[in-house]
Design an enzyme around this catalytic site. Structure first.
Site, short mmCIF file in Angstrom:
data_model
loop_
_atom_site.label_atom_id
_atom_site.label_comp_id
_atom_site.label_asym_id
_atom_site.label_seq_id
_atom_site.Cartn_x
_atom_site.Cartn_y
_atom_site.Cartn_z
N HIS A 259 0.84 -1.26 -0.08
CA HIS A 259 0.10 -0.02 0.09
C HIS A 259 1.00 1.23 -0.11
CE1 HIS A 259 -3.25 -2.56 1.28
NE2 HIS A 259 -2.39 -3.31 2.15
N SER B 245 15.39 21.87 -15.46
CA SER B 245 14.17 22.73 -15.71
C SER B 245 14.46 23.94 -16.50
CB SER B 245 13.39 22.82 -14.29
OG SER B 245 12.69 24.20 -14.54
N LYS C 294 16.80 21.62 -10.49
CA LYS C 294 15.95 20.63 -10.73
C LYS C 294 16.68 19.54 -11.48
CE LYS C 294 11.96 19.93 -10.93
NZ LYS C 294 10.76 19.35 -10.44
N GLU D 19 10.15 8.62 -16.61
CA GLU D 19 8.78 8.83 -16.71
C GLU D 19 8.23 8.96 -18.31
OE1 GLU D 19 8.22 13.36 -14.94
OE2 GLU D 19 10.27 12.94 -15.36
N LYS E 234 0.22 -2.88 -39.76
CA LYS E 234 1.73 -2.78 -39.88
C LYS E 234 2.32 -1.69 -38.89
CE LYS E 234 1.34 -4.96 -43.73
NZ LYS E 234 -0.12 -5.23 -43.68
N1 ARG Z 1 -0.93 -3.30 -48.88
C1 ARG Z 1 -1.69 -4.39 -48.20
C2 ARG Z 1 -1.52 -4.67 -46.81
O1 ARG Z 1 -0.67 -4.10 -46.21
C3 ARG Z 1 -1.00 -5.67 -49.20
C4 ARG Z 1 -2.15 -6.72 -49.45
C5 ARG Z 1 -3.35 -6.23 -50.38
N2 ARG Z 1 -4.10 -7.04 -50.71
C6 ARG Z 1 -5.38 -6.57 -51.37
N3 ARG Z 1 -6.12 -7.62 -51.61
N4 ARG Z 1 -5.34 -5.39 -51.69
O2 ARG Z 1 -2.21 -5.37 -46.11
#
Ligand code: ARG
Length: 444
Positions: free
Chosen positions: A160, A281, A287, A294, A329
Site C-alpha cells: 500500500h 528545468s 531541478k 517518466e 503494420k
Molecule cells: N498493402 C496491403 C496490406 O498491407 C497488401 C495486401 C493487399 N491486398 C489486397 N487484396 N489489396 O495489407
C-alpha cells in the site's frame, strides 16, 4: 522518380485511375519500407519453388532471382531509388524488378496473391524482430543482476506504499528480474509458435497450380504450412501475441519507472540517477528530473493502445482478407520500436544508478518494520499469533506516542505488555538479524 509505366498491380479492369485522395488514403508504401527486405526474401523463395514445380523455366527463374538479389543488394547498400507513389512495398519490388529484368518479372506473381505475400512478409519481420527484443531483454536482465549484486543494502519493503517489512535493495531489483525473465519466456514462446508459412494460401483459396507449399516453408525456416488457406491469409494472431507480450513487458517497465521516480524524489532519496538519463528545468535551476523513467511510463500507454487498436480492427472482420488488416503494420512497428527503446533506456538507467544506502537505512528504522518479528518472537515464546499481533499493536501505539522505535524501548517498558519478553528480543528484532531467520534467508 519513375513515372513512365503503370504503377498499379491491378489496373486492368478500371476505366479510370484512382482519385488522388483515395490513393493517398490507401497507399502504405512509405510507412512500410521496413518490410522491403522480408518481401524480397519471400519472393526469392517463391520463385525457387515455381522453378522446382516447373511453373517457370530454369532460365526465367534465374533471371528473376538475379533481379531480386540485385534489389536486395542495393537495399543493403542504400542505393535503391525508393522515391515514388507506390501503393505498397510489393508493388515497388515488382515494378523495380520489371525495370531491371524486363517482362519476365511479370511471371513472379504466378500462384501468389498479395494477401498471402503480405502475411508472409509480416511473419518474417516479426520473427526477426522478436530476436532483437530478446537481445535487449537479455541486456536488461544482466544489468539488473549486476546492479542488484552490487547493492545488498537494507531497505524498507512496502505494501500500500506504506513501509511494511525490511527487505534489501538487491532483492527488490531481483523481483523485476523475475518479471522480465517471464517476459523473455513469453517472447521466446511467441517466436517458437511462428511455425506456419502463409505462402501458397493465395488470395484466400489456394491456387490451381501444382505448387509445393512445404518447399517454400522449408526455404524460409517454417516447420509447416497453414492447414486452411482462408485462415492463412487472415491470421493476425501472431502480431497480436507479440503486441500483448510487449504490453505486459511495458507494464513491468512502467512499474519499475514509477519506483525510480519515487526513489529519486527527496521524499525517498533512495537512488540517484546518472545525469545522462535526467534533464533539468528551464526555470528552476536546481531541478534534476527523471525524464527517462517518466517517458517509459508514458510510452506504455501507446503500446497498450496499439494492442487495443489491432484487436479492435480485427474483431468484426469476416473471412478472409480485408483491407482493414493493412493497419496491423503501423501498430506493430510502433510498439516494436517503442518497446526496444524503453528496454534499452531502462538498461542504462539501471546499470548507472547510484543507491543511497544511508537513506534506505534511515527509512528502515522509522516505521516499525520489525513489528511482525516482535509478534513472531512472542509466538516462539508460546503465544498464539493472533494474541501476539494484538499485543504488538499496543506496543506500536506506545512507541509512536513516545516517538521511539520498538527496539529503543527498554525491557521494563516492553515487559509491561507481556511477561514472556526478555532481553533476547533485541537481537531477535534487529533489522540485520531478521533477514537471517527462517525462509527470509532466501532474500539474501
Ligand atoms: N498493402 C496491403 C496490406 O498491407 C497488401 C495486401 C493487399 N491486398 C489486397 N487484396 N489489396 O495489407
Amino acid at each position: 522518380m519513375r513515372k513512365n509505366y503503370e504503377t498499379k498491380l491491378w489496373g486492368g479492369r478500371f476505366r479510370e485511375g484512382e482519385d488522388k485522395l483515395m490513393e493517398e488514403f490507401q497507399n502504405n508504401y512509405t510507412e512500410t519500407l521496413w518490410l522491403l527486405q522480408s518481401d524480397i526474401i519471400g519472393s526469392k523463395a517463391h520463385v525457387k519453388m515455381l522453378v522446382k514445380c516447373e511453373i517457370l523455366t530454369e532460365e526465367e527463374g534465374t533471371t528473376i532471382l538475379k533481379g531480386l538479389e540485385a534489389i536486395e543488394e542495393d537495399l543493403k547498400e542504400n542505393k535503391l531509388d525508393l522515391d515514388g507513389d507506390y501503393e505498397d512495398v510489393h508493388t515497388f519490388v515488382e515494378l523495380d524488378l520489371l525495370n531491371r529484368v524486363g517482362d519476365v518479372a511479370k511471371k513472379l506473381h504466378t500462384a501468389r496473391s498479395r494477401n498471402d505475400q503480405v502475411n508472409l512478409d509480416m511473419k518474417l519481420y516479426v520473427r526477426e524482430q522478436l530476436k532483437a527484443v530478446m537481445g535487449s531483454l537479455n541486456g536488461l536482465l544482466s544489468s539488473l543482476e549486476q546492479t542488484a549484486d552490487e547493492n545488498p543494502w537494507l531497505m524498507p519493503g512496502y505494501t500500500h506504499l506504506q513501509r511494511a517489512q525490511v527487505v534489501t535493495f538487491k532483492y527488490h531489483l531481483m523481483a523485476y528480474h523475475s518479471m522480465f525473465s517471464r517476459d523473455l519466456r513469453r517472447i521466446q514462446d511467441a517466436y517458437k509458435s511462428l511455425t506456419e508459412s502463409p505462402l501458397g494460401c493465395g488470395a484466400l483459396a489456394g491456387t490451381t497450380h501444382e505448387i509445393d507449399r512445404q518447399y517454400t516453408a522449408d526455404l524460409l525456416g517454417f516447420d509447416t504450412v497453414y492447414s486452411n488457406f482462408m485462415d492463412g491469409v487472415s491470421d493476425r494472431d501472431f502480431i497480436l501475441e507479440a503486441l500483448a507480450d510487449f504490453s505486459i513487458l511495458m507494464m513491468h517497465l512502467s512499474r519499475l519507472s514509477e519506483e525510480l521516480c519515487l526513489w529519486t524524489s527527496a521524499e525517498f532519496g533512495f537512488v540517484t540517477l546518472d545525469d545522462r538519463y535526467t534533464t533539468g528545468s528551464s526555470i528552476m535551476p536546481q531541478k534534476k528530473n527523471p525524464d527517462a523513467a517518466e517517458l517509459v511510463r508514458g510510452k506504455t500507454g501507446r503500446v497498450y493502445g496499439n494492442l487495443m487498436g489491432l484487436l479492435t480492427v480485427m474483431k468484426g472482420l469476416p473471412l478472409a482478407y480485408n483491407k482493414d488488416m493493412q493497419e496491423d503494420k503501423e501498430y506493430f512497428y510502433d510498439s516494436l520500436n517503442t518497446t526496444i527503446q524503453c528496454i534499452d533506456i531502462m538498461e542504462r538507467m539501471i546499470s548507472t544508478l547510484k543507491a543511497r544506502p544511508e537513506n534506505m537505512k534511515k527509512a528502515v528504522k522509522k516505521g516499525f518494520l520489525n513489528a511482525t518479528e516482535v509478534a513472531d518472537y512472542l509466538v516462539k515464546k508460546g503465544m498464539a499469533f493472533r494474541e501476539a499481533h494484538s499485543i504488538v499493536g499496543q506496543i506500536v501505539i506506545y512507541a509512536e506516542d513516545n516517538e521511539k522505535a520498538i527496539e529503543e524501548l527498554s525491557l521494563e517498558e516492553l515487559s509491561k505488555f507481556s511477561d514472556v519478553i526478555d532481553n533476547e528480543i533485541y537481537t531477535y528484532i534487529d533489522y540485520e538479524n531478521i533477514l537471517n531467520k527462517g525462509i527470509k534467508k532466501e532474500m539474501l
